[in-house]
Design a protein around this motif. Sequence first.
Motif, short mmCIF file in Angstrom:
data_model
loop_
_atom_site.label_atom_id
_atom_site.label_comp_id
_atom_site.label_asym_id
_atom_site.label_seq_id
_atom_site.Cartn_x
_atom_site.Cartn_y
_atom_site.Cartn_z
N SER A 173 45.48 37.17 39.11
CA SER A 173 44.18 37.41 38.48
C SER A 173 43.32 38.33 39.34
CB SER A 173 43.44 36.09 38.25
OG SER A 173 44.00 35.36 37.19
N ILE A 174 43.33 38.11 40.64
CA ILE A 174 42.55 38.93 41.56
C ILE A 174 43.07 40.37 41.54
CG2 ILE A 174 42.01 39.30 44.00
CD1 ILE A 174 42.07 36.19 44.27
N LEU A 175 44.38 40.53 41.56
CA LEU A 175 44.97 41.87 41.54
C LEU A 175 44.66 42.57 40.21
CD1 LEU A 175 48.45 41.11 43.14
CD2 LEU A 175 46.47 42.17 44.26
N CYS A 176 44.73 41.84 39.11
CA CYS A 176 44.41 42.42 37.80
C CYS A 176 42.96 42.91 37.77
CB CYS A 176 44.64 41.40 36.70
SG CYS A 176 46.35 41.14 36.23
N ALA A 177 42.05 42.07 38.27
CA ALA A 177 40.64 42.43 38.25
C ALA A 177 40.35 43.67 39.08
CB ALA A 177 39.80 41.25 38.75
N ALA A 178 41.14 43.87 40.13
CA ALA A 178 40.96 45.04 40.99
C ALA A 178 41.74 46.26 40.50
CB ALA A 178 41.39 44.69 42.41
N GLY A 179 42.47 46.09 39.41
CA GLY A 179 43.25 47.20 38.88
C GLY A 179 44.43 47.59 39.75
N GLU A 180 44.95 46.65 40.52
CA GLU A 180 46.06 46.94 41.42
C GLU A 180 47.41 46.65 40.77
OE1 GLU A 180 45.76 45.56 45.40
OE2 GLU A 180 43.56 45.50 45.39
N ARG A 181 48.45 47.21 41.36
CA ARG A 181 49.80 46.94 40.90
C ARG A 181 50.15 45.48 41.11
NH1 ARG A 181 53.76 51.04 43.70
NH2 ARG A 181 55.25 50.04 42.27
N THR A 226 45.77 38.35 51.79
CA THR A 226 46.19 38.86 53.10
C THR A 226 47.71 38.99 53.17
OG1 THR A 226 44.25 37.98 54.25
CG2 THR A 226 46.22 38.36 55.58
N ALA A 227 48.41 37.99 52.67
CA ALA A 227 49.88 38.03 52.67
C ALA A 227 50.40 39.16 51.78
CB ALA A 227 50.44 36.69 52.22
N TRP A 228 49.77 39.34 50.63
CA TRP A 228 50.16 40.42 49.72
C TRP A 228 49.96 41.78 50.40
CZ3 TRP A 228 52.63 41.11 45.26
CH2 TRP A 228 52.44 42.31 44.56
N ARG A 229 48.84 41.96 51.06
CA ARG A 229 48.57 43.22 51.75
C ARG A 229 49.57 43.44 52.90
NH1 ARG A 229 45.65 44.34 47.92
NH2 ARG A 229 43.40 44.09 47.84
N PHE A 230 49.93 42.36 53.57
CA PHE A 230 50.91 42.45 54.66
C PHE A 230 52.24 42.99 54.15
CE2 PHE A 230 54.43 40.20 56.83
CZ PHE A 230 54.36 40.82 58.07
N LEU A 231 52.70 42.47 53.01
CA LEU A 231 53.95 42.97 52.45
C LEU A 231 53.86 44.46 52.13
CD1 LEU A 231 55.15 40.10 50.07
CD2 LEU A 231 56.10 40.77 52.28
N GLY A 232 52.71 44.88 51.64
CA GLY A 232 52.53 46.30 51.37
C GLY A 232 52.66 47.13 52.63
N ARG A 233 52.10 46.63 53.74
CA ARG A 233 52.20 47.36 55.00
C ARG A 233 53.63 47.39 55.54
NH1 ARG A 233 47.69 44.23 56.45
NH2 ARG A 233 48.86 43.26 58.16
N GLN A 234 54.44 46.44 55.10
CA GLN A 234 55.85 46.42 55.51
C GLN A 234 56.69 47.37 54.65
OE1 GLN A 234 56.59 44.53 58.35
NE2 GLN A 234 54.36 44.46 58.19
N GLY A 235 56.06 48.04 53.70
CA GLY A 235 56.77 48.98 52.85
C GLY A 235 57.47 48.35 51.67
#
Length: 301
Positions: free
Chosen positions: A160-168, A128-137
């Motif tokens: 690990s979660i980001l890697c598994a999802a193929g995200e940056r 959730t915190a990671w996604r929040f930073l993305g929304r902040q640009g």
Amino acid sequence: MSDVDEHLDLTEINAVRRLLTSKPRPVGWDERRARLDEVGSVWPIADDIRCEDAVFDGLDGEWSLAPGSDRDKVLLFFHGGGYCSGSLKSHRRMVTEAGRAMGMRTLAIDYRRAPEHPFPAQHEDALTAWRFLGRQGIAPDRIVVGGDSAGGNLTLCLVSILCAAGERLPRCLWLVSPWTDLSMSGATLSTKDAIDPIIHRAYLEELATAYVPHGVGRRDPLISPLFADLSGFPPMLIQVGSAETLLSDATRLAQAAGAADVKVGLEIWPHMIHAWPVWNAGLSAGRRTLHSAGSFVREYL
């Protein structure tokens, strides 16, 4: 390190040891949480640090900014405390001074704690915190993710979660005294037990039992990231004290990361105890540790 520096480090770390043992070891989650907040906030943050509440998606967090730091680069920080203790208060001095050393804004997260909220609540909050930073640009390559102890564990699990999802992924990782193996197979749990004033096997067992639900294996890579596939992970800096029972958790992580072709730096700080940069205001070795972390991060951002 000169003899003068080593003498100063010993004098100062012994003062921290006396602080930690000045009261009987607390019993019960409320007492433990209060005690960690107490010892972690003995020294307040510096007068020139600006803090601001960050409340989003049901989470409480805190921004900090030191003079001259870049607002568009962020250290996302997860505090330690065995997933059961620790807070914004206990780690405020550490994270704010880390932000100063790295020349960037920080976002510390007050993630949910066990036993009230066992795994995977903390992973959900980290994402959730990671996604929040993305929304902040804030782009991933302008983010450092880091933490101490359980916060180091959570840092690795988020990647690990980001890697598994193929995200940056974040640009780099900063891990202080990381707790990477909840199966407790590290040799230094025994060999360093007599000199570590904080972390002992029985205490870790209690924390792990509170955090890991029944039926989930302690060697699951999302519980113990020492056993994760680290291929493709960002560069990481691991800092650990020589007087820690969790020394093996750090050294084995460095070996595993290196074997996976991850660029990894490992610093073992003589005489230092678990999560010593928490007390950086009264510990010159803690300040040097943060300066070293800042140099590492500046190499990549």
